[in-house]
Enzyme design. Structure first.
Site, PDB file in Angstrom:
ATOM      1  CD  GLU A 124      -2.766  -1.306  -0.018  1.00 57.91           C
ATOM      2  OE1 GLU A 124      -3.108  -0.265  -0.614  1.00 57.91           O
ATOM      3  OE2 GLU A 124      -3.089  -2.447  -0.407  1.00 57.91           O
ATOM      4  CG  ASP A 213      -1.569  -1.574  -7.847  1.00 53.03           C
ATOM      5  OD1 ASP A 213      -0.541  -1.571  -7.149  1.00 53.03           O
ATOM      6  OD2 ASP A 213      -2.682  -1.225  -7.426  1.00 53.03           O
TER       7      ASP A 213
END
Length: 234
Positions: A124, A213
């Site tokens: 994260e 990502d």
């Protein structure tokens, strides 16, 4: 001719306990086609991260994919990076678990691919100044974090095209500032915008750093069509 290096880092993860059909869909629409295209361009080198959940899935369902990754690592086209095995936010778990999670994934990668990764994907992208001590203890040499942190520390955009050293208790860690600009245009804007951005850095910077990502390349809405069917990645 002066060059600007594009440092390209991709992070892939699925939550623990996710449905098998969700993992398979991500594999077919993002993980596999991304690597298939990468094999066509041997001069393009990247760093890539898969969480422990995905390594478990690959070993159970797609051993041929692990073979492909191993071959690309052997050729020097892919650099594997580690992380917490189950993708925990490291700053909020016990210190001994920080090291244990990282070592578990590092060992998994070593057993399947044959190398010991030195970089780490920070789950994260949550940074905490006390992390270097534990990351270095777990064998990590560098990480990518958002350029936002550097800017809040007083640095400017033009300062963020390389890496910095930080430390905790004498443990040195390299920090690469990932570009917010590149995160927003890759792969959502035409490739020409990325090329234009890189060209503007000539004479001003040595490197542009992308870290984001892997699911953006095929799983996110409409991206399979643009990235693969329309040929964005190529």
């Amino acid at each position: 001719m002066e060059k600007v290096y594009l440092l390209f880092c991709v992070h892939n993860h699925q939550p623990v306990g996710n449905f098998l059909h969700v993992l398979e869909n991500a594999y077919q629409r993002a993980y596999k086609p991304f690597i298939d295209i990468l094999k066509e361009y041997p001069l393009f080198k990247i760093s890539i991260h898969y969480s422990g959940v995905l390594w478990d899935f690959f070993e159970e369902r797609h051993k041929e994919f692990i073979d492909d990754l191993r071959e690309l690592v052997k050729k020097g086209q892919i650099e594997m990076i580690t992380g917490g095995y189950y993708e925990p936010v490291l700053s909020i778990i016990p210190d001994e678990d920080k090291v244990g999670q990282i070592r578990a994934l590092t060992q998994r990668i070593k057993s399947l691919i044959g190398i010991t990764p030195k970089g780490l994907w920070l789950a994260e992208r949550v940074w905490e100044p006390g992390l270097p001590k534990f990351l270095v203890e777990a064998g990590v040499e560098y990480i990518v974090i958002d350029d936002y942190h550097f800017k809040k520390a007083g640095l400017k955009e033009e300062d963020l095209h390389g890496y910095y050293l930080t430390e905790e208790g004498g443990k040195l860690l390299k920090l690469f500032p990932g570009s917010e600009k590149l995160r927003y245009i890759i792969p959502f804007h035409p490739p020409s915008e990325t090329i234009k951005y890189l060209s503007l850095l000539k004479g001003k910077a040595k490197a542009a750093i992308f870290g984001d990502d892997g699911e953006k390349f095929g799983v996110w809405p409409y991206t399979y069509h643009s990235v693969y069917e329309e040929g964005w990645l190529k």
